[in-house]
Motif scaffolding. Structure first.
Motif, PDB file in Angstrom:
ATOM      1  N   ALA A 222       0.845  -1.187   0.000  1.00  0.00           N
ATOM      2  CA  ALA A 222       0.000   0.000   0.000  1.00  0.00           C
ATOM      3  C   ALA A 222       0.884   1.241   0.000  1.00  0.00           C
ATOM      4  N   LEU A 223       0.306   2.376  -0.391  1.00  0.00           N
ATOM      5  CA  LEU A 223       1.069   3.616  -0.518  1.00  0.00           C
ATOM      6  C   LEU A 223       0.490   4.703   0.382  1.00  0.00           C
ATOM      7  N   ALA A 224       1.385   5.384   1.109  1.00  0.00           N
ATOM      8  CA  ALA A 224       0.961   6.524   1.911  1.00  0.00           C
ATOM      9  C   ALA A 224       0.703   7.752   1.048  1.00  0.00           C
ATOM     10  N   THR A 225       1.461   7.906  -0.027  1.00  0.00           N
ATOM     11  CA  THR A 225       1.212   8.948  -1.032  1.00  0.00           C
ATOM     12  C   THR A 225       1.240   8.276  -2.391  1.00  0.00           C
ATOM     13  N   THR A 226       0.571   8.863  -3.369  1.00  0.00           N
ATOM     14  CA  THR A 226       0.469   8.196  -4.674  1.00  0.00           C
ATOM     15  C   THR A 226       1.184   9.001  -5.749  1.00  0.00           C
ATOM     16  N   HIS A 227       0.451   9.794  -6.495  1.00  0.00           N
ATOM     17  CA  HIS A 227       1.022  10.461  -7.665  1.00  0.00           C
ATOM     18  C   HIS A 227       1.444  11.887  -7.308  1.00  0.00           C
ATOM     19  N   LEU A 228       2.572  11.976  -6.585  1.00  0.00           N
ATOM     20  CA  LEU A 228       3.113  13.266  -6.178  1.00  0.00           C
ATOM     21  C   LEU A 228       4.549  13.398  -6.665  1.00  0.00           C
ATOM     22  N   PRO A 229       4.972  14.603  -7.059  1.00  0.00           N
ATOM     23  CA  PRO A 229       6.404  14.811  -7.287  1.00  0.00           C
ATOM     24  C   PRO A 229       7.174  14.496  -6.016  1.00  0.00           C
ATOM     25  N   LEU A 230       8.371  13.964  -6.169  1.00  0.00           N
ATOM     26  CA  LEU A 230       9.136  13.518  -5.009  1.00  0.00           C
ATOM     27  C   LEU A 230       9.392  14.645  -4.017  1.00  0.00           C
ATOM     28  N   ARG A 231       9.611  15.875  -4.491  1.00  0.00           N
ATOM     29  CA  ARG A 231       9.901  16.975  -3.578  1.00  0.00           C
ATOM     30  C   ARG A 231       8.700  17.336  -2.698  1.00  0.00           C
ATOM     31  N   GLU A 232       7.492  16.847  -3.019  1.00  0.00           N
ATOM     32  CA  GLU A 232       6.302  17.153  -2.225  1.00  0.00           C
ATOM     33  C   GLU A 232       5.945  16.046  -1.239  1.00  0.00           C
ATOM     34  N   VAL A 233       6.628  14.909  -1.325  1.00  0.00           N
ATOM     35  CA  VAL A 233       6.227  13.745  -0.538  1.00  0.00           C
ATOM     36  C   VAL A 233       6.358  13.993   0.957  1.00  0.00           C
ATOM     37  N   ALA A 234       7.513  14.517   1.417  1.00  0.00           N
ATOM     38  CA  ALA A 234       7.734  14.663   2.862  1.00  0.00           C
ATOM     39  C   ALA A 234       6.670  15.546   3.508  1.00  0.00           C
ATOM     40  N   ASP A 235       6.298  16.640   2.845  1.00  0.00           N
ATOM     41  CA  ASP A 235       5.280  17.527   3.417  1.00  0.00           C
ATOM     42  C   ASP A 235       3.902  16.868   3.461  1.00  0.00           C
ATOM     43  N   ALA A 236       3.668  15.923   2.547  1.00  0.00           N
ATOM     44  CA  ALA A 236       2.355  15.266   2.491  1.00  0.00           C
ATOM     45  C   ALA A 236       2.188  14.202   3.568  1.00  0.00           C
ATOM     46  N   ILE A 237       3.292  13.753   4.144  1.00  0.00           N
ATOM     47  CA  ILE A 237       3.215  12.693   5.155  1.00  0.00           C
ATOM     48  C   ILE A 237       3.057  13.327   6.529  1.00  0.00           C
ATOM     49  N   THR A 238       1.828  13.386   6.972  1.00  0.00           N
ATOM     50  CA  THR A 238       1.493  13.937   8.277  1.00  0.00           C
ATOM     51  C   THR A 238       0.953  12.825   9.169  1.00  0.00           C
ATOM     52  N   GLU A 239       0.930  13.093  10.472  1.00  0.00           N
ATOM     53  CA  GLU A 239       0.372  12.092  11.390  1.00  0.00           C
ATOM     54  C   GLU A 239      -1.086  11.793  11.062  1.00  0.00           C
ATOM     55  N   ALA A 240      -1.844  12.841  10.758  1.00  0.00           N
ATOM     56  CA  ALA A 240      -3.266  12.633  10.474  1.00  0.00           C
ATOM     57  C   ALA A 240      -3.455  11.771   9.226  1.00  0.00           C
ATOM     58  N   ARG A 241      -2.662  12.056   8.199  1.00  0.00           N
ATOM     59  CA  ARG A 241      -2.796  11.281   6.966  1.00  0.00           C
ATOM     60  C   ARG A 241      -2.385   9.824   7.189  1.00  0.00           C
ATOM     61  N   LEU A 242      -1.265   9.618   7.846  1.00  0.00           N
ATOM     62  CA  LEU A 242      -0.825   8.250   8.108  1.00  0.00           C
ATOM     63  C   LEU A 242      -1.853   7.475   8.926  1.00  0.00           C
ATOM     64  N   GLU A 243      -2.435   8.126   9.905  1.00  0.00           N
ATOM     65  CA  GLU A 243      -3.438   7.446  10.716  1.00  0.00           C
ATOM     66  C   GLU A 243      -4.642   7.029   9.872  1.00  0.00           C
ATOM     67  N   ARG A 244      -5.132   7.928   9.034  1.00  0.00           N
ATOM     68  CA  ARG A 244      -6.275   7.587   8.183  1.00  0.00           C
ATOM     69  C   ARG A 244      -5.935   6.400   7.283  1.00  0.00           C
ATOM     70  N   ILE A 245      -4.769   6.442   6.667  1.00  0.00           N
ATOM     71  CA  ILE A 245      -4.394   5.402   5.716  1.00  0.00           C
ATOM     72  C   ILE A 245      -4.210   4.063   6.403  1.00  0.00           C
ATOM     73  N   LEU A 246      -3.554   4.059   7.558  1.00  0.00           N
ATOM     74  CA  LEU A 246      -3.340   2.796   8.262  1.00  0.00           C
ATOM     75  C   LEU A 246      -4.647   2.216   8.785  1.00  0.00           C
ATOM     76  N   ARG A 247      -5.563   3.061   9.207  1.00  0.00           N
ATOM     77  CA  ARG A 247      -6.865   2.544   9.674  1.00  0.00           C
ATOM     78  C   ARG A 247      -7.652   1.953   8.504  1.00  0.00           C
TER      79      ARG A 247
END
Length: 353
Positions: free
Chosen positions: A180-205
């Motif tokens: 599974a992917l935490a982020t999908t179709h993003l430029p690599l330079r945007e990935v770190a900012d897109a990985i937040t606790e809230a997003r990770l929690e939603r995806i893992l649930r």
């Protein structure tokens, strides 16, 4: 709920008309009978022309959503008609048909939500031609279906064909994977900012819940990749693990989720780690998918979790250079159909229990 005698109905959108999607659909129908009643969503004239072009005689049966779909039979292809905007030739993109491609998705979604189909399978579309046609912001099937179904978050999961019962099969090294992917179709330079606790929690649930719902895994164990090399090396190679990923995993463990990590991605994808988990969560597209596609390209499927319906797809693109030649490999589409049929069956049992 009474399960259908001949398997669920699956709506198969035929994808970009200039690509290999229409002929993959025909090759699937011309082969052995499937475990589900597959209905193509597309232009019947297009399918008839491609059947003649690749010399695969297939009987097309035009139906409307809600009409009875006959049992699967080799050589028979039921069709829910959607008209092309202009004639299509193999390998030649036409922006006029972008709306046609999106309409096939809309028809399939409506059929699933209305109960006329137990799930949908999608042949590949061409993102560029959809964008060139003026559909600004379009980033692919996954996000389009998220919006069409009115949900806030979805998760892209790719699985090899043997991964439906991966742990029961003993994983066999990298032969069976769910990634599974935490982020999908993003430029690599945007990935770190897109990985937040809230997003990770939603995806893992979502991943946890849908491994239970669609794959029958009672207590899923998920391995989570770090973002940085060596999972950050204790903060020396990046702080995302310390500041975002670890706090999120610790909080979810308190709620009972079985989570390993964050683990360095370069050692996570080894038999020792995979033998103990049901899925891997990678932080970005090219962290996890090259491994999966090396292990099972052409025999893997893309699954969208978090939707109120089953959706699977192929693991490849439109292959414009192969279109119309009858040499495209329908293996990934076969896997996508079989996975969707099994998931729809499991979902029906959960709903009826």
């Amino acid at each position: 709920m009474t399960l259908p005698a001949h398997g669920p109905v699956l709506a198969l959108t035929t994808g970009e008309p200039a690509g290999i999607g229409p002929e993959l659909t025909l090759l699937l129908a011309a082969g052995k009978a499937l475990s589900a009643r597959v209905v193509a969503v597309g232009d019947p004239q297009l399918l008839a022309e491609r059947a003649a072009m690749i010399e695969r005689p297939v009987e097309l049966l035009e139906l409307a959503p809600g009409e009875p779909v006959p049992p699967p039979r080799a050589g028979l292809l039921p069709v829910w008609p959607v008209a092309l905007r202009e004639p299509s030739l193999p390998g030649r993109l036409a922006t006029a048909n972008a709306g046609y491609v999106l309409e096939t998705l809309d028809v399939a979604v409506r059929a699933c939500l209305a109960g006329h189909a137990g799930g949908m399978v999608t042949a590949p579309l061409h993102k560029g031609v959809v964008l060139d046609a003026g559909h600004a912001g379009f980033t692919g099937h996954t996000e389009y279906l998220r919006d069409a179904c009115g949900v806030d978050e979805v998760v892209m999961l790719l699985a090899t064909g043997s991964a439906l019962h991966a742990r029961e099969a003993g994983w066999r090294g990298n032969a069976a994977l769910r990634v599974a992917l935490a982020t999908t179709h993003l430029p690599l330079r945007e990935v770190a900012d897109a990985i937040t606790e809230a997003r990770l929690e939603r995806i893992l649930r979502i991943l946890h819940a849908d491994l239970q719902r669609w794959f029958g895994v009672a207590r899923p164990r998920i391995a989570v990749c770090g973002l940085n090399p060596h999972a950050g090396e204790g903060g020396h190679l990046g702080r995302e693990e310390l500041d975002v990923i670890i706090p999120c995993l610790e909080r979810l463990r308190e709620d009972g989720l079985l989570l390993d990590g964050p683990l360095p991605a370069d050692t996570l994808f080894t038999p020792r780690h995979l033998a103990e988990v049901d899925a891997v969560l990678a932080m970005y597209h090219d962290q996890g998918l090259p491994v999966l596609k090396y292990a099972g390209f052409g025999r893997a499927a893309n699954i969208t979790l978090g939707l109120p319906l089953v959706r699977t797809s192929v693991d490849h693109g439109t292959a414009l250079d192969l279109a119309g030649r009858g040499i495209a490999d329908p293996g990934s589409l076969c896997v996508a159909v079989e996975l969707a049929a099994d998931m729809a069956h499991r979902g029906s049992m959960v709903s009826s229990s």
